[in-house]
Motif scaffolding. Sequence first.
Motif, PDB file in Angstrom:
ATOM      1  N   ARG A  68      73.336  41.661  54.485  1.00  0.00           N
ATOM      2  CA  ARG A  68      72.690  42.957  54.055  1.00  0.00           C
ATOM      3  C   ARG A  68      71.985  42.657  52.579  1.00  0.00           C
ATOM      4  O   ARG A  68      72.752  42.374  51.694  1.00  0.00           O
ATOM      5  CB  ARG A  68      73.458  44.112  53.991  1.00  0.00           C
ATOM      6  CG  ARG A  68      74.127  44.528  55.361  1.00  0.00           C
ATOM      7  CD  ARG A  68      75.053  45.602  55.546  1.00  0.00           C
ATOM      8  NE  ARG A  68      75.242  46.048  56.650  1.00  0.00           N
ATOM      9  CZ  ARG A  68      76.184  47.139  56.832  1.00  0.00           C
ATOM     10  NH1 ARG A  68      76.842  47.646  55.921  1.00  0.00           N
ATOM     11  NH2 ARG A  68      76.589  47.299  58.240  1.00  0.00           N
ATOM     12  N   PHE A  69      70.712  42.740  52.729  1.00  0.00           N
ATOM     13  CA  PHE A  69      70.130  42.490  51.551  1.00  0.00           C
ATOM     14  C   PHE A  69      69.345  43.750  50.928  1.00  0.00           C
ATOM     15  O   PHE A  69      68.629  43.753  49.777  1.00  0.00           O
ATOM     16  CB  PHE A  69      69.041  41.351  51.751  1.00  0.00           C
ATOM     17  CG  PHE A  69      69.739  40.031  51.759  1.00  0.00           C
ATOM     18  CD1 PHE A  69      70.193  39.355  50.436  1.00  0.00           C
ATOM     19  CD2 PHE A  69      69.922  39.361  52.830  1.00  0.00           C
ATOM     20  CE1 PHE A  69      70.653  38.208  50.591  1.00  0.00           C
ATOM     21  CE2 PHE A  69      70.613  38.106  53.071  1.00  0.00           C
ATOM     22  CZ  PHE A  69      70.766  37.533  51.560  1.00  0.00           C
ATOM     23  N   GLY A  70      69.587  45.005  51.740  1.00  0.00           N
ATOM     24  CA  GLY A  70      68.814  46.152  51.104  1.00  0.00           C
ATOM     25  C   GLY A  70      67.341  46.124  51.644  1.00  0.00           C
ATOM     26  O   GLY A  70      66.840  45.347  52.332  1.00  0.00           O
ATOM     27  N   THR A  71      66.779  46.897  50.543  1.00  0.00           N
ATOM     28  CA  THR A  71      65.179  47.325  50.771  1.00  0.00           C
ATOM     29  C   THR A  71      64.552  47.079  49.562  1.00  0.00           C
ATOM     30  O   THR A  71      65.271  47.223  48.374  1.00  0.00           O
ATOM     31  CB  THR A  71      65.076  48.745  51.367  1.00  0.00           C
ATOM     32  OG1 THR A  71      65.444  49.764  50.467  1.00  0.00           O
ATOM     33  CG2 THR A  71      65.835  48.920  52.699  1.00  0.00           C
ATOM     34  N   ASP A  72      63.488  47.121  49.507  1.00  0.00           N
ATOM     35  CA  ASP A  72      62.618  47.247  48.295  1.00  0.00           C
ATOM     36  C   ASP A  72      62.537  48.533  47.850  1.00  0.00           C
ATOM     37  O   ASP A  72      63.003  49.435  48.432  1.00  0.00           O
ATOM     38  CB  ASP A  72      61.037  46.431  48.455  1.00  0.00           C
ATOM     39  CG  ASP A  72      60.143  47.339  49.412  1.00  0.00           C
ATOM     40  OD1 ASP A  72      60.429  48.791  49.947  1.00  0.00           O
ATOM     41  OD2 ASP A  72      59.131  46.750  49.633  1.00  0.00           O
ATOM     42  N   PRO A  73      61.792  48.896  46.717  1.00  0.00           N
ATOM     43  CA  PRO A  73      61.749  50.294  46.130  1.00  0.00           C
ATOM     44  C   PRO A  73      61.066  51.283  47.440  1.00  0.00           C
ATOM     45  O   PRO A  73      61.123  52.586  47.070  1.00  0.00           O
ATOM     46  CB  PRO A  73      60.899  50.273  44.842  1.00  0.00           C
ATOM     47  CG  PRO A  73      60.965  48.939  44.441  1.00  0.00           C
ATOM     48  CD  PRO A  73      60.974  48.006  45.963  1.00  0.00           C
ATOM     49  N   PHE A  74      60.154  50.777  48.283  1.00  0.00           N
ATOM     50  CA  PHE A  74      59.527  51.600  49.326  1.00  0.00           C
ATOM     51  C   PHE A  74      60.382  51.732  50.592  1.00  0.00           C
ATOM     52  O   PHE A  74      59.754  52.270  51.669  1.00  0.00           O
ATOM     53  CB  PHE A  74      58.081  51.023  49.464  1.00  0.00           C
ATOM     54  CG  PHE A  74      57.516  51.159  48.293  1.00  0.00           C
ATOM     55  CD1 PHE A  74      56.835  52.236  47.401  1.00  0.00           C
ATOM     56  CD2 PHE A  74      57.150  49.887  47.629  1.00  0.00           C
ATOM     57  CE1 PHE A  74      56.366  52.045  46.373  1.00  0.00           C
ATOM     58  CE2 PHE A  74      56.647  49.616  46.293  1.00  0.00           C
ATOM     59  CZ  PHE A  74      56.280  50.897  45.685  1.00  0.00           C
TER      60      PHE A  74
END
Length: 191
Positions: free
Chosen positions: A151-157
């Motif tokens: 799980r590396f998450g997401t970018d700001p969008f």
Amino acid sequence: MNILKTVLVAGALFAAGTLLYPTLPQRYQYEIADWYERLGTPTYAESPDYFSARPQHEVIGENKARGHELKCYGNLGPAERIDAHDDYLCSAHISHAYDNIPARLVTFFFSDGKLHNVRIEFAAGSFPKLQDYLTRKLADYTRLDQLPGARFGTDPFGKKLVVWRVKQGLITAAAEDTPGQPPIILWSSYR
């Protein structure tokens, strides 16, 4: 006579642009200034899988020798850092990177005199070319985001991130395009 007409038209366009520039919204003024800064800048060519935690003076010297005009400073505020250890940065406008992909800016982040992060910002609309380049260039490296439980998450969008483990660190990019936004890749050294 055609040369005279060309010069007169160019002069008229320049004059009109100079008069209209201050009346443009800030966003457009920034884009025009950014475009102007990138005119004639060299292509950025250092492969993202070759970055390493090299001494700050070597990175700065190599990039100046390649023709990049670096703007460097320390005393970074929280918004100017990739992580809390970054204490100095240098950035340079670039016109293209790698496979002639339109690009805007490369920024080097240093911590205790060593290269720690490299952020490369590409021009909006260049995501397909960048994705193709990264897929080919990094094909032999492990994609950490594809490992079970990763799980590396997401970018700001809100776009998922793709992460490769390379020789001396990690390369992170968005998995999908965000229309109108510049795609970014980030190399981070192992700590």
